[in-house]
Enzyme design. Structure first.
Site, short mmCIF file in Angstrom:
data_model
loop_
_atom_site.label_atom_id
_atom_site.label_comp_id
_atom_site.label_asym_id
_atom_site.label_seq_id
_atom_site.Cartn_x
_atom_site.Cartn_y
_atom_site.Cartn_z
N ASN A 102 3.20 -9.75 -2.75
CA ASN A 102 3.51 -8.68 -3.71
C ASN A 102 4.86 -8.09 -3.30
O ASN A 102 4.95 -7.39 -2.30
CB ASN A 102 2.40 -7.61 -3.65
CG ASN A 102 2.74 -6.40 -4.50
OD1 ASN A 102 3.69 -6.42 -5.28
ND2 ASN A 102 1.93 -5.35 -4.35
N LYS A 130 6.53 -5.87 -4.83
CA LYS A 130 6.69 -4.47 -5.23
C LYS A 130 8.07 -4.29 -5.89
O LYS A 130 8.54 -5.20 -6.57
CB LYS A 130 6.47 -3.55 -4.04
CG LYS A 130 5.16 -3.88 -3.31
CD LYS A 130 4.75 -2.90 -2.26
CE LYS A 130 3.43 -3.31 -1.65
NZ LYS A 130 2.92 -2.36 -0.65
N HIS A 151 -3.24 -1.71 -8.23
CA HIS A 151 -2.70 -1.51 -6.87
C HIS A 151 -2.73 -0.02 -6.54
O HIS A 151 -2.50 0.82 -7.41
CB HIS A 151 -1.27 -2.06 -6.79
CG HIS A 151 -0.80 -2.13 -5.37
ND1 HIS A 151 -0.35 -1.03 -4.69
CD2 HIS A 151 -0.75 -3.17 -4.49
CE1 HIS A 151 -0.03 -1.39 -3.46
NE2 HIS A 151 -0.27 -2.68 -3.31
N GLU A 182 -0.69 1.82 -5.15
CA GLU A 182 0.55 2.54 -5.47
C GLU A 182 0.58 2.95 -6.94
O GLU A 182 1.09 4.02 -7.28
CB GLU A 182 1.76 1.68 -5.07
CG GLU A 182 1.89 1.61 -3.55
CD GLU A 182 2.58 0.37 -3.02
OE1 GLU A 182 3.19 -0.38 -3.80
OE2 GLU A 182 2.48 0.16 -1.79
N GLU A 240 -7.51 -3.49 -0.12
CA GLU A 240 -6.32 -2.99 0.57
C GLU A 240 -6.55 -1.52 0.94
O GLU A 240 -6.35 -0.63 0.08
CB GLU A 240 -5.09 -3.07 -0.35
CG GLU A 240 -4.75 -4.48 -0.80
CD GLU A 240 -3.29 -4.60 -1.21
OE1 GLU A 240 -2.60 -5.43 -0.61
OE2 GLU A 240 -2.84 -3.87 -2.10
N GLY A 289 1.81 -0.92 4.48
CA GLY A 289 3.16 -0.58 4.91
C GLY A 289 3.23 0.26 6.17
O GLY A 289 4.27 0.83 6.49
N SER A 330 -0.58 -4.54 5.80
CA SER A 330 0.06 -4.88 7.07
C SER A 330 -0.34 -6.25 7.62
O SER A 330 -0.47 -6.43 8.83
CB SER A 330 -0.20 -3.78 8.11
OG SER A 330 0.38 -2.56 7.69
P1 13P Z 1 2.14 -4.44 3.25
O1 13P Z 1 1.81 -5.87 3.56
O2 13P Z 1 3.61 -4.17 3.22
O3 13P Z 1 1.36 -3.50 4.12
O4 13P Z 1 1.66 -4.16 1.73
C1 13P Z 1 0.39 -4.56 1.35
C2 13P Z 1 0.28 -4.43 -0.11
O5 13P Z 1 0.29 -3.34 -0.66
C3 13P Z 1 0.20 -5.66 -0.91
O6 13P Z 1 -0.17 -5.40 -2.22
#
Ligand code: 13P
Length: 254
Positions: free
Chosen positions: A12, A14, A99, A101, A169, A175, A214
């Site tokens: 992803n 983003k 997601h 976010e 997640e 992150g 992560s």
């Molecule tokens: P990270 O791997 O950067 O922690 O992000 C995970 C994520 O949100 C994938 O959708």
């Protein structure tokens, strides 16, 4: 891993990536063609602006392409939005919905996420439906209850199991470099597996449940070996082909 289920490692991106980043996707495709992910399936979800170009690089299907979100409606007066059929038309076969976010930044509810997943299925895409608790919810001992509610509220009640992917997640692991313990991940994935069985019957046993948050080359082997962990949804480490392929490489010998 789940016996008989083909793992999926999805990246992803983003809100990252310009045309100059397409070389990373080309490198992922080359490595996938050379067997770098073993029996696992690979997918990359770049920003929508790059989907067509990524799909053109990956026309042989070595690596699938996905979107990061879609609108629940098929078309119409929704300025700035992208319909699932548009993603499909651009060459995507997957789309991420729900997601954390988007749930946080755009106030997306379980009902909206379900509507987006249904739109994705109607357009012929496979939906990657994200769930996960916040740190406060885990510390309050509510992680299982929260994710249970998200699973029941966000997944389409009627769906072909092969067209649904669940990504667990934990919000606090995204992150941050933090991950839950192996025991906590295994507990959550087993619970999700049981809920999928309640919703979809025997087909629920074949739905891929990804872990995300992560995931890095250094922890991938441990995380991806856990029961009911059928791959990963990778954020930051998917931006570089070398890291993404090192994670997917866990499946080379399985
Ligand atoms: P990270 O791997 O950067 O922690 O992000 C995970 C994520 O949100 C994938 O959708």
């Amino acid at each position: 891993m789940t016996p008989g289920v083909r793992p999926l490692v999805a990246g992803n991106w983003k809100m990252n990536g310009l045309k100059a980043s397409l070389g990373e996707i080309a490198a992922m495709g080359e490595a996938a063609r050379a067997g770098g992910a073993g029996a696992a399936e690979l997918a990359v979800c770049p920003p929508a602006t790059l989907i067509s170009q990524a799909a053109a690089l990956l026309a042989d299907g070595a690596l699938a392409v996905g979107g990061q979100d879609c609108h629940p409606k098929g078309s119409g007066p929704h300025t700035g939005e992208i319909a699932a059929a548009m993603l499909k038309d651009a060459g995507a076969s997957y789309v991420i919905v729900g997601h954390s976010e988007r749930r946080a930044d755009h106030g997306e509810s379980d009902a909206l996420v379900r509507a987006k997943a249904e739109a994705a299925l109607a357009a012929g895409l496979t939906a990657i439906v994200c769930v996960g608790e916040t740190r406060a919810e885990r510390e309050a001992g509510r992680a299982l209850a929260v994710v249970s509610g998200q699973i029941r509220g966000s997944l389409p009640p009627v769906a072909e199991p092969s067209r649904i992917v669940v990504a667990y997640e934990p919000v606090w692991a995204i992150g941050t470099g933090l991950t839950p313990t192996a025991a906590d991940i295994a507990e959550m994935h087993a619970a999700i597996r049981a809920w999928l069985g309640e919703i979809y019957g025997p087909g629920g046993a074949t739905i891929r449940i990804l872990y995300g948050g992560s995931v890095k080359p250094a922890n991938a082997a441990e995380l991806l070996s856990l029961a009911n962990v059928d791959g990963a949804l990778v954020g930051g480490a998917s931006l570089k082909a070398a890291d993404f392929l090192a994670i997917a490489g866990v499946y080379r010998n399985t």
